[in-house]
Design a protein around this motif. Sequence first.
Motif, mmCIF file in Angstrom:
data_model
loop_
_atom_site.group_PDB
_atom_site.id
_atom_site.type_symbol
_atom_site.label_atom_id
_atom_site.label_comp_id
_atom_site.label_asym_id
_atom_site.label_seq_id
_atom_site.Cartn_x
_atom_site.Cartn_y
_atom_site.Cartn_z
ATOM 1 N N ARG A 59 0.831 -1.208 0.000
ATOM 2 C CA ARG A 59 0.000 0.000 0.000
ATOM 3 C C ARG A 59 0.862 1.252 0.000
ATOM 4 O O ARG A 59 0.497 2.251 -0.611
ATOM 5 C CB ARG A 59 -0.969 -0.026 1.165
ATOM 6 C CG ARG A 59 -2.050 -1.058 0.922
ATOM 7 C CD ARG A 59 -3.079 -1.065 1.991
ATOM 8 N NE ARG A 59 -4.071 -2.086 1.635
ATOM 9 C CZ ARG A 59 -4.884 -2.640 2.476
ATOM 10 N NH1 ARG A 59 -4.851 -2.284 3.744
ATOM 11 N NH2 ARG A 59 -5.749 -3.542 2.091
ATOM 12 N N ASP A 60 1.987 1.215 0.715
ATOM 13 C CA ASP A 60 2.905 2.351 0.668
ATOM 14 C C ASP A 60 3.398 2.573 -0.756
ATOM 15 O O ASP A 60 3.515 3.706 -1.212
ATOM 16 C CB ASP A 60 4.106 2.132 1.593
ATOM 17 C CG ASP A 60 3.827 2.524 3.024
ATOM 18 O OD1 ASP A 60 2.776 3.151 3.280
ATOM 19 O OD2 ASP A 60 4.653 2.200 3.885
ATOM 20 N N HIS A 61 3.679 1.477 -1.448
ATOM 21 C CA HIS A 61 4.133 1.585 -2.843
ATOM 22 C C HIS A 61 3.041 2.216 -3.705
ATOM 23 O O HIS A 61 3.323 3.084 -4.533
ATOM 24 C CB HIS A 61 4.524 0.206 -3.379
ATOM 25 C CG HIS A 61 5.006 0.231 -4.787
ATOM 26 N ND1 HIS A 61 6.123 0.929 -5.186
ATOM 27 C CD2 HIS A 61 4.508 -0.343 -5.906
ATOM 28 C CE1 HIS A 61 6.298 0.788 -6.484
ATOM 29 N NE2 HIS A 61 5.331 0.013 -6.945
ATOM 30 N N ALA A 62 1.791 1.796 -3.495
ATOM 31 C CA ALA A 62 0.682 2.378 -4.261
ATOM 32 C C ALA A 62 0.512 3.857 -3.938
ATOM 33 O O ALA A 62 0.271 4.672 -4.831
ATOM 34 C CB ALA A 62 -0.612 1.623 -3.983
ATOM 35 N N ARG A 63 0.650 4.208 -2.669
ATOM 36 C CA ARG A 63 0.533 5.619 -2.278
ATOM 37 C C ARG A 63 1.640 6.429 -2.934
ATOM 38 O O ARG A 63 1.396 7.480 -3.538
ATOM 39 C CB ARG A 63 0.612 5.750 -0.757
ATOM 40 C CG ARG A 63 0.519 7.196 -0.270
ATOM 41 C CD ARG A 63 0.571 7.286 1.246
ATOM 42 N NE ARG A 63 1.766 6.666 1.793
ATOM 43 C CZ ARG A 63 2.928 7.291 1.952
ATOM 44 N NH1 ARG A 63 3.057 8.560 1.587
ATOM 45 N NH2 ARG A 63 3.965 6.666 2.456
ATOM 46 N N HIS A 64 2.871 5.934 -2.853
ATOM 47 C CA HIS A 64 4.009 6.624 -3.472
ATOM 48 C C HIS A 64 3.808 6.746 -4.985
ATOM 49 O O HIS A 64 4.044 7.801 -5.570
ATOM 50 C CB HIS A 64 5.311 5.883 -3.161
ATOM 51 C CG HIS A 64 6.489 6.437 -3.887
ATOM 52 N ND1 HIS A 64 7.082 7.626 -3.540
ATOM 53 C CD2 HIS A 64 7.168 5.974 -4.959
ATOM 54 C CE1 HIS A 64 8.078 7.879 -4.373
ATOM 55 N NE2 HIS A 64 8.156 6.884 -5.240
ATOM 56 N N GLN A 65 3.351 5.671 -5.611
ATOM 57 C CA GLN A 65 3.146 5.693 -7.060
ATOM 58 C C GLN A 65 2.058 6.703 -7.432
ATOM 59 O O GLN A 65 2.173 7.416 -8.432
ATOM 60 C CB GLN A 65 2.776 4.299 -7.570
ATOM 61 C CG GLN A 65 2.761 4.204 -9.078
ATOM 62 C CD GLN A 65 4.135 4.401 -9.683
ATOM 63 O OE1 GLN A 65 5.133 3.920 -9.160
ATOM 64 N NE2 GLN A 65 4.215 5.108 -10.784
ATOM 65 N N GLY A 66 0.982 6.765 -6.621
ATOM 66 C CA GLY A 66 -0.085 7.729 -6.880
ATOM 67 C C GLY A 66 0.405 9.156 -6.791
ATOM 68 O O GLY A 66 0.059 10.006 -7.624
ATOM 69 N N ILE A 67 1.222 9.442 -5.797
ATOM 70 C CA ILE A 67 1.779 10.789 -5.642
ATOM 71 C C ILE A 67 2.686 11.117 -6.821
ATOM 72 O O ILE A 67 2.605 12.201 -7.404
ATOM 73 C CB ILE A 67 2.533 10.907 -4.301
ATOM 74 C CG1 ILE A 67 1.541 10.859 -3.139
ATOM 75 C CG2 ILE A 67 3.368 12.185 -4.250
ATOM 76 C CD1 ILE A 67 2.186 10.655 -1.787
ATOM 77 N N THR A 68 3.549 10.176 -7.191
ATOM 78 C CA THR A 68 4.450 10.393 -8.325
ATOM 79 C C THR A 68 3.660 10.657 -9.600
ATOM 80 O O THR A 68 3.967 11.592 -10.352
ATOM 81 C CB THR A 68 5.383 9.172 -8.512
ATOM 82 O OG1 THR A 68 6.165 9.011 -7.329
ATOM 83 C CG2 THR A 68 6.287 9.352 -9.726
ATOM 84 N N CYS A 69 2.637 9.848 -9.841
ATOM 85 C CA CYS A 69 1.837 10.009 -11.050
ATOM 86 C C CYS A 69 1.149 11.376 -11.078
ATOM 87 O O CYS A 69 1.142 12.050 -12.102
ATOM 88 C CB CYS A 69 0.818 8.878 -11.139
ATOM 89 S SG CYS A 69 -0.031 8.798 -12.725
ATOM 90 N N ALA A 70 0.582 11.774 -9.950
ATOM 91 C CA ALA A 70 -0.073 13.086 -9.883
ATOM 92 C C ALA A 70 0.924 14.205 -10.182
ATOM 93 O O ALA A 70 0.608 15.148 -10.918
ATOM 94 C CB ALA A 70 -0.711 13.282 -8.508
#
Length: 124
Positions: free
Chosen positions: A46-57
């Motif tokens: 989930r941390d990876h998904a959160r980080h990926q979401g922030i990066t994508c945004a």
Amino acid sequence: MNPTTSQQDLFRFLEDRFACAQACGECARTSALRASLVDPDGTESRDHARHQGITCAEVCDATCRVLSDQNQVDEDVIRAQLEWCRGVCLESAHVFDAHPGAEDSARACRDCARACGAFLATLR
């Protein structure tokens, strides 16, 4: 931009980018909330998904800024930004696919990647 790129194409692309950045930002917020819950079987994922979401945004937002800059005429810079955005969005969609409840963000990222590819084709 080349003369065949219409203002309508640019506006449509910018609208898609803003929508993707919003979807990724929402996923990042949701992932951060989920990651803050005690869940020993998925915190790292989930941390990876959160980080990926922030990066994508952030990448989608940067792409919007590059494309909306009236003074930005360097097509190499625009191409590089679009290719970066497309790659990050595809990676994000793949990451989000593994997380129940993130389907809308995965779809938005895929739509964004498709739009980047289509817009790149107009620059060639």
